[in-house]
Design a protein around this motif. Structure first.
Motif, PDB file in Angstrom:
ATOM      1  N   ASN A 127      -5.609  -9.090 -32.066  1.00 16.79           N
ATOM      2  CA  ASN A 127      -6.784  -9.002 -31.229  1.00 16.79           C
ATOM      3  C   ASN A 127      -6.659  -9.335 -30.841  1.00 16.79           C
ATOM      4  OD1 ASN A 127      -8.673  -7.500 -33.505  1.00 16.79           O
ATOM      5  ND2 ASN A 127      -8.282  -9.116 -35.238  1.00 16.79           N
ATOM      6  N   LEU A 128      -6.374  -8.743 -29.378  1.00 18.28           N
ATOM      7  CA  LEU A 128      -6.209  -9.298 -27.941  1.00 18.28           C
ATOM      8  C   LEU A 128      -6.772  -8.270 -26.990  1.00 18.28           C
ATOM      9  CD1 LEU A 128      -2.240  -9.291 -28.322  1.00 18.28           C
ATOM     10  CD2 LEU A 128      -3.931 -11.543 -28.384  1.00 18.28           C
ATOM     11  N   GLY A 129      -7.458  -8.988 -25.780  1.00 12.96           N
ATOM     12  CA  GLY A 129      -8.515  -8.322 -24.579  1.00 12.96           C
ATOM     13  C   GLY A 129      -9.056  -7.244 -25.280  1.00 12.96           C
ATOM     14  N   GLY A 130      -9.795  -6.325 -25.226  1.00 11.62           N
ATOM     15  CA  GLY A 130     -10.748  -6.082 -25.000  1.00 11.62           C
ATOM     16  C   GLY A 130     -10.549  -5.291 -26.220  1.00 11.62           C
ATOM     17  N   ASP A 131      -9.629  -5.118 -26.852  1.00 10.71           N
ATOM     18  CA  ASP A 131      -9.169  -4.573 -28.254  1.00 10.71           C
ATOM     19  C   ASP A 131     -10.410  -5.670 -28.974  1.00 10.71           C
ATOM     20  OD1 ASP A 131      -8.617  -3.298 -27.686  1.00 10.71           O
ATOM     21  OD2 ASP A 131      -6.104  -3.072 -28.914  1.00 10.71           O
ATOM     22  N   ILE A 132     -10.790  -6.464 -28.683  1.00 14.27           N
ATOM     23  CA  ILE A 132     -11.730  -7.302 -30.031  1.00 14.27           C
ATOM     24  C   ILE A 132     -12.872  -6.513 -30.347  1.00 14.27           C
ATOM     25  CG2 ILE A 132     -10.493 -10.368 -30.180  1.00 14.27           C
ATOM     26  CD1 ILE A 132     -12.804 -10.504 -27.642  1.00 14.27           C
ATOM     27  N   THR A 133     -13.088  -5.852 -29.310  1.00 16.34           N
ATOM     28  CA  THR A 133     -14.829  -5.390 -29.336  1.00 16.34           C
ATOM     29  C   THR A 133     -15.178  -4.474 -30.338  1.00 16.34           C
ATOM     30  OG1 THR A 133     -14.276  -3.062 -28.313  1.00 16.34           O
ATOM     31  CG2 THR A 133     -15.511  -5.298 -27.074  1.00 16.34           C
ATOM     32  N   TYR A 134     -13.278  -4.270 -30.654  1.00 19.13           N
ATOM     33  CA  TYR A 134     -13.697  -2.607 -32.218  1.00 19.13           C
ATOM     34  C   TYR A 134     -12.766  -3.640 -33.082  1.00 19.13           C
ATOM     35  CZ  TYR A 134     -12.044   0.117 -28.466  1.00 19.13           C
ATOM     36  OH  TYR A 134     -11.677   1.630 -27.185  1.00 19.13           O
ATOM     37  N   SER A 135     -12.670  -5.159 -33.213  1.00 15.88           N
ATOM     38  CA  SER A 135     -12.382  -5.827 -34.302  1.00 15.88           C
ATOM     39  C   SER A 135     -13.044  -5.614 -35.239  1.00 15.88           C
ATOM     40  CB  SER A 135     -11.824  -7.033 -33.654  1.00 15.88           C
ATOM     41  OG  SER A 135     -11.388  -8.022 -35.009  1.00 15.88           O
ATOM     42  N   GLY A 136     -13.240  -5.564 -37.257  1.00 14.24           N
ATOM     43  CA  GLY A 136     -14.124  -6.218 -37.983  1.00 14.24           C
ATOM     44  C   GLY A 136     -13.434  -7.390 -37.950  1.00 14.24           C
ATOM     45  N   THR A 137     -12.137  -8.257 -37.848  1.00 19.26           N
ATOM     46  CA  THR A 137     -11.961  -9.304 -37.812  1.00 19.26           C
ATOM     47  C   THR A 137     -12.669 -10.443 -37.554  1.00 19.26           C
ATOM     48  OG1 THR A 137      -9.472  -8.826 -38.143  1.00 19.26           O
ATOM     49  CG2 THR A 137     -10.301 -11.298 -37.655  1.00 19.26           C
ATOM     50  N   VAL A 138     -12.837  -9.729 -35.892  1.00 17.29           N
ATOM     51  CA  VAL A 138     -13.744 -11.404 -34.700  1.00 17.29           C
ATOM     52  C   VAL A 138     -14.794 -10.939 -34.996  1.00 17.29           C
ATOM     53  CG1 VAL A 138     -14.326 -11.139 -32.409  1.00 17.29           C
ATOM     54  CG2 VAL A 138     -12.367 -10.759 -33.000  1.00 17.29           C
ATOM     55  N   ALA A 139     -15.525  -9.541 -35.784  1.00 17.62           N
ATOM     56  CA  ALA A 139     -17.417  -9.310 -35.952  1.00 17.62           C
ATOM     57  C   ALA A 139     -17.332 -10.478 -37.102  1.00 17.62           C
ATOM     58  CB  ALA A 139     -17.673  -8.007 -36.232  1.00 17.62           C
ATOM     59  N   GLU A 143     -20.219 -12.750 -37.204  1.00 19.74           N
ATOM     60  CA  GLU A 143     -21.639 -13.143 -38.055  1.00 19.74           C
ATOM     61  C   GLU A 143     -22.109 -13.989 -38.203  1.00 19.74           C
ATOM     62  OE1 GLU A 143     -23.466 -10.334 -37.993  1.00 19.74           O
ATOM     63  OE2 GLU A 143     -25.204 -10.143 -39.918  1.00 19.74           O
ATOM     64  N   ALA A 144     -20.809 -14.342 -38.359  1.00 14.28           N
ATOM     65  CA  ALA A 144     -21.002 -16.238 -38.811  1.00 14.28           C
ATOM     66  C   ALA A 144     -21.890 -17.146 -37.914  1.00 14.28           C
ATOM     67  CB  ALA A 144     -19.897 -16.943 -39.556  1.00 14.28           C
ATOM     68  N   THR A 145     -20.867 -16.501 -37.318  1.00 16.72           N
ATOM     69  CA  THR A 145     -22.281 -17.394 -35.421  1.00 16.72           C
ATOM     70  C   THR A 145     -23.154 -17.346 -35.547  1.00 16.72           C
ATOM     71  OG1 THR A 145     -19.767 -17.579 -34.361  1.00 16.72           O
ATOM     72  CG2 THR A 145     -21.446 -17.953 -33.182  1.00 16.72           C
ATOM     73  N   LEU A 146     -23.757 -16.189 -35.297  1.00 17.45           N
ATOM     74  CA  LEU A 146     -25.107 -15.814 -35.279  1.00 17.45           C
ATOM     75  C   LEU A 146     -26.056 -16.470 -36.190  1.00 17.45           C
ATOM     76  CD1 LEU A 146     -24.970 -11.945 -34.796  1.00 17.45           C
ATOM     77  CD2 LEU A 146     -26.202 -13.403 -32.784  1.00 17.45           C
ATOM     78  N   MET A 147     -25.895 -17.034 -37.855  1.00 15.01           N
ATOM     79  CA  MET A 147     -26.137 -17.360 -38.629  1.00 15.01           C
ATOM     80  C   MET A 147     -25.809 -19.070 -37.731  1.00 15.01           C
ATOM     81  SD  MET A 147     -25.411 -15.059 -42.083  1.00 15.01           S
ATOM     82  CE  MET A 147     -25.522 -13.389 -42.030  1.00 15.01           C
ATOM     83  N   GLY A 148     -25.136 -19.522 -36.962  1.00 17.76           N
ATOM     84  CA  GLY A 148     -25.065 -20.660 -37.148  1.00 17.76           C
ATOM     85  C   GLY A 148     -24.156 -21.501 -37.664  1.00 17.76           C
ATOM     86  N   ILE A 149     -23.390 -20.715 -38.114  1.00 12.06           N
ATOM     87  CA  ILE A 149     -21.926 -21.195 -38.906  1.00 12.06           C
ATOM     88  C   ILE A 149     -20.806 -21.470 -38.356  1.00 12.06           C
ATOM     89  CG2 ILE A 149     -20.699 -21.152 -40.911  1.00 12.06           C
ATOM     90  CD1 ILE A 149     -23.492 -19.643 -41.989  1.00 12.06           C
ATOM     91  N   PRO A 150     -20.238 -22.247 -37.618  1.00 13.28           N
ATOM     92  CA  PRO A 150     -18.280 -22.099 -37.301  1.00 13.28           C
ATOM     93  C   PRO A 150     -17.676 -21.500 -37.776  1.00 13.28           C
ATOM     94  CG  PRO A 150     -19.568 -24.719 -37.792  1.00 13.28           C
ATOM     95  CD  PRO A 150     -20.692 -23.720 -38.624  1.00 13.28           C
ATOM     96  N   ALA A 151     -17.549 -20.901 -37.100  1.00 18.69           N
ATOM     97  CA  ALA A 151     -16.269 -19.616 -37.055  1.00 18.69           C
ATOM     98  C   ALA A 151     -15.171 -19.795 -36.711  1.00 18.69           C
ATOM     99  CB  ALA A 151     -17.528 -18.555 -36.692  1.00 18.69           C
ATOM    100  N   ILE A 152     -14.212 -19.390 -37.405  1.00 19.02           N
ATOM    101  CA  ILE A 152     -12.830 -19.091 -36.178  1.00 19.02           C
ATOM    102  C   ILE A 152     -12.366 -16.931 -36.776  1.00 19.02           C
ATOM    103  CG2 ILE A 152     -10.158 -19.641 -36.035  1.00 19.02           C
ATOM    104  CD1 ILE A 152     -11.595 -22.151 -37.232  1.00 19.02           C
ATOM    105  N   ALA A 153     -11.925 -16.505 -35.793  1.00 18.43           N
ATOM    106  CA  ALA A 153     -11.061 -15.230 -36.370  1.00 18.43           C
ATOM    107  C   ALA A 153      -9.782 -15.402 -36.422  1.00 18.43           C
ATOM    108  CB  ALA A 153     -11.529 -14.340 -35.319  1.00 18.43           C
ATOM    109  N   VAL A 154      -8.669 -15.191 -37.125  1.00 19.65           N
ATOM    110  CA  VAL A 154      -7.640 -15.743 -36.940  1.00 19.65           C
ATOM    111  C   VAL A 154      -6.200 -14.559 -37.024  1.00 19.65           C
ATOM    112  CG1 VAL A 154      -5.540 -17.048 -37.698  1.00 19.65           C
ATOM    113  CG2 VAL A 154      -7.645 -17.910 -38.074  1.00 19.65           C
ATOM    114  N   SER A 155      -5.300 -13.716 -36.249  1.00 18.75           N
ATOM    115  CA  SER A 155      -4.857 -12.925 -36.443  1.00 18.75           C
ATOM    116  C   SER A 155      -4.047 -12.856 -36.178  1.00 18.75           C
ATOM    117  CB  SER A 155      -5.549 -12.118 -35.163  1.00 18.75           C
ATOM    118  OG  SER A 155      -6.852 -11.331 -35.462  1.00 18.75           O
ATOM    119  N   LEU A 156      -2.735 -12.280 -36.707  1.00 22.02           N
ATOM    120  CA  LEU A 156      -1.168 -12.603 -36.633  1.00 22.02           C
ATOM    121  C   LEU A 156      -0.807 -10.556 -35.952  1.00 22.02           C
ATOM    122  CD1 LEU A 156       1.370 -14.101 -37.689  1.00 22.02           C
ATOM    123  CD2 LEU A 156       1.875 -12.320 -39.214  1.00 22.02           C
ATOM    124  N   ALA A 157      -0.129 -11.224 -34.430  1.00 25.33           N
ATOM    125  CA  ALA A 157       0.695 -10.554 -33.174  1.00 25.33           C
ATOM    126  C   ALA A 157       1.591  -9.535 -34.476  1.00 25.33           C
ATOM    127  CB  ALA A 157       1.293 -11.092 -32.533  1.00 25.33           C
TER     128      ALA A 157
END
Ligand code: MN
Length: 247
Positions: A95-107, A111-125
């Protein structure tokens, strides 16, 4: 410590299982993920149809919705605790560059960040089915430990991309900025057996700009890429410029 694991590849994806397994080192893990692959779902929330939850086994819940639905429902309706951390991944594909706007992983992490919970998105290239998901999950664990120990800045999540190789072959993690791809999107039109036209989006290989300091540059050179993303999308520089316009 309570950890919610999710991703858009679906509850049965190898990356989700590997991540759940690795995160167990840190605490109690509950997986809430879509019942099927929902990649490129972006930050979509299901508002016009009902949602159902299926408990597949202890601590594994499938939802017939999007990754965002999973985090939202997981936190508001399903879990008996508020998670201390949400980790989304390990996604099959970077999930690189502008593609993160499509990403369900990042989304899901958004969502967690919006709720005030620390969050990490992890992708394997990787495009390989049998990628190094367990290794990427170990990277996620290291990042998660730092996040819990140090705490993330407000409204910030980490977008982590991991090269597809054994741990000892990975180059040191680099803190990167979001890169860009030159847009050479393609839509292929064909005809179905009943004579109707149909279309297929994005069938080309991604054409990323290999600029130094970006997530793309880091991954291309075998580094783990860690990009802090901020939810305030305001372009502050432009505010000054646009306020001089004659509206
Ligand atoms: Mn995916």
């Amino acid at each position: 410590m309570h950890i919610l694991v999710t991703n858009d590849d679906g509850i049965h994806a190898a990356g989700v299982l590997a991540l759940a397994e690795a995160m167990r080192e840190m605490g109690e893990v509950v997986v809430v993920a879509p019942d099927r692959e929902r990649s490129a779902a972006g930050h979509s929330l299901t508002l016009h149809s009902p949602l159902r939850i299926f408990e597949l086994r202890d601590g594994f819940f499938a939802v017939d919705g999007t990754p965002t639905d999973c985090v939202n429902m997981g936190i508001h309706n399903m879990l008996p605790f508020k998670p201390d951390l949400v980790v989304s991944g390990v996604n099959h594909g970077a999930n690189l560059g502008g593609d993160i706007t499509y990403s369900g992983t990042v989304a899901a992490a958004i969502e967690a960040t919006l709720m005030g919970i620390p969050a990490i998105a992890v992708s394997l290239a990787t495009y390989e089915r049998l990628g190094h998901f367990a290794e990427a999950a170990q990277v996620a664990l290291r990042v998660a430990r730092q996040v819990v120990e140090k705490g993330l800045p407000a409204d910030t999540l980490l977008n982590v991309n991991v090269p597809d190789c054994p741990l000892e072959e990975m180059n040191a993690p680099l803190i990167t900025r979001q890169g860009k791809r030159s847009f050479v999107g393609k839509v292929i039109g064909k005809t179905d057996p009943r004579g109707r036209k149909y279309f297929w989006i994005g069938s080309d290989e991604p054409d990323f700009n290999d600029y130094e300091g970006t997530d793309i540059h880091a991954i291309n050179r075998g580094h783990v890429s860690i990009t802090p993303l901020h939810l305030d999308l305001t372009n502050y520089e432009s505010m000054k410029i646009i306020s001089g316009w004659d509206f």
